[in-house]
Design an enzyme around this catalytic site. Structure first.
Site: not given
Ligand code: PBG
Length: 336
Positions: A196, A249
């Protein structure tokens, strides 16, 4: 060589569909949505037209919209009534996410997979993803871990099928695995937000989840967008700690990471088309600059091509509608 070899021979009509290498299907989709404990009715997120904050009383209805379209899984975010420095409203049995999950699971049982975002940032008044040391203004990693474990158990107790830790604390997957196992949830998988990035593309989400921070940013725990090898190390640690499903992400600006992670680990991989990706397409479409449907369809197809098994997207319902429309072909605009 040309003129004997002509790539264009296969690029027409039904043949083109037959040689297609990657497709998105409804089973790939995860629908994320926000349950707001303060709201009396559903309200649109201003920076994400078409995306709602649902009141707790409508949690089942929110899930039903996905379920009715055949979407197999939802990802739930909660916005609590009260916030404090310790994020204590994140793990009560009757807090917003736990209540929503219980109601949704009671309604749909095994027919809908409920994934919970597991983080503290929506529950802390400072907006950070863990316990903050206000002297150093830093998030204290190791003090945060037991709280994440506690949140995980509360989600599992409420009936969550999968927990998805998104806080990027070191050791979080292991801490959560141990807590889940010790509390009788050995079979609850962990979908880790394993790579992330500290991305500006989360901007609109902060409106949606009411999780803006009062100082600093998340760059001390989320990854540097400039790095790629680091994603391999981050992910490897999560794998060793027991992650069952990995995640990259954001999505579209990070397809090289998606590709590398899939090649390297060969594990189930989710990609998150984040709020900023959604809002960019929306905004351009509203201006008449892009064909919205074709645009999100192409973006999701590109994620599959890069190596995604699952796609978390605010367009999940629209995607599902297109995919289930009869005789859909990527090259032909679906009939309305
Ligand atoms: C943290 C979390 C965030 C998102 C999902 N989980 C925000 C952040 O890390 O700052 C972003 C999702 C999106 O932008 O759509 N709980």
């Amino acid at each position: 060589m040309f003129p004997q070899i002509r790539m264009r021979r296969l690029r027409y009509g039904k043949l083109k569909n037959m040689v297609r290498e990657n497709t998105v299907c409804v089973d790939d989709l995860i629908y994320p949505f926000f349950i707001d404990e303060n709201a009396a009715e559903k309200t649109e997120v201003s920076s994400m037209p078409g995306v709602m904050r649902w009141p707790l009383s409508m949690a089942v209805e929110a899930a039903r919209e996905a379920y009715d379209l055949g979407i197999p899984a939802v990802l739930i975010f909660g916005i609590p009534k009260t916030k404090d420095a310790q994020g204590t409203s994140a793990y009560g049995d009757n807090d917003v996410v736990q209540t929503a999950v219980r109601r949704i699971k009671t309604e749909f049982g095994k027919d809908l997979i409920v994934i919970t975002d597991l983080c503290m940032c929506e529950y802390t008044d400072h907006g950070h993803c863990g316990i903050v040391d206000f002297e150093t203004r830093g998030v204290v990693n190791d003090v945060t871990l037991p709280i994440l474990g506690k949140i995980a158990v509360s989600h599992a107790k409420a009936g969550a099928d999968i927990v998805a830790p998104s806080g990027m604390m070191d050791g979080m997957v292991e801490a959560i695995r141990i807590e889940l196992d010790d509390n009788g949830f050995k079979n609850t998988p962990i979908m880790s937000y394993s790579s992330k990035y500290a991305s500006v593309f989360y901007g609109p989400f902060r409106d949606a989840a009411d999780s803006g921070f009062c100082f600093g940013d998340r760059s001390e725990y989320q990854m540097d967008p400039a790095n790629s090898d680091e994603a391999i190390r981050e992910t490897e640690l999560d794998v060793l700690e027991g992650a069952d499903i990995l995640m990259v992400k954001p999505g579209m600006p990070y397809l090289d990471i998606v590709y590398r992670i899939k090649q390297e680990f060969g594990m189930p991989l989710a990609v998150y088309q984040v709020s900023g990706e959604y809002s960019m397409i929306k905004a351009a479409a509203e201006k008449g600059w892009l064909d919205e449907e074709k645009c999100f369809f192409e973006a999701c197809t590109a994620m599959k091509r890069a190596g995604a098994d699952m796609i978390i997207t605010y367009y999940a319902k629209e995607m599902a509608k297109i995919l289930t429309a009869k005789n859909h072909k990527l090259s032909i605009k679906p009939s309305k």
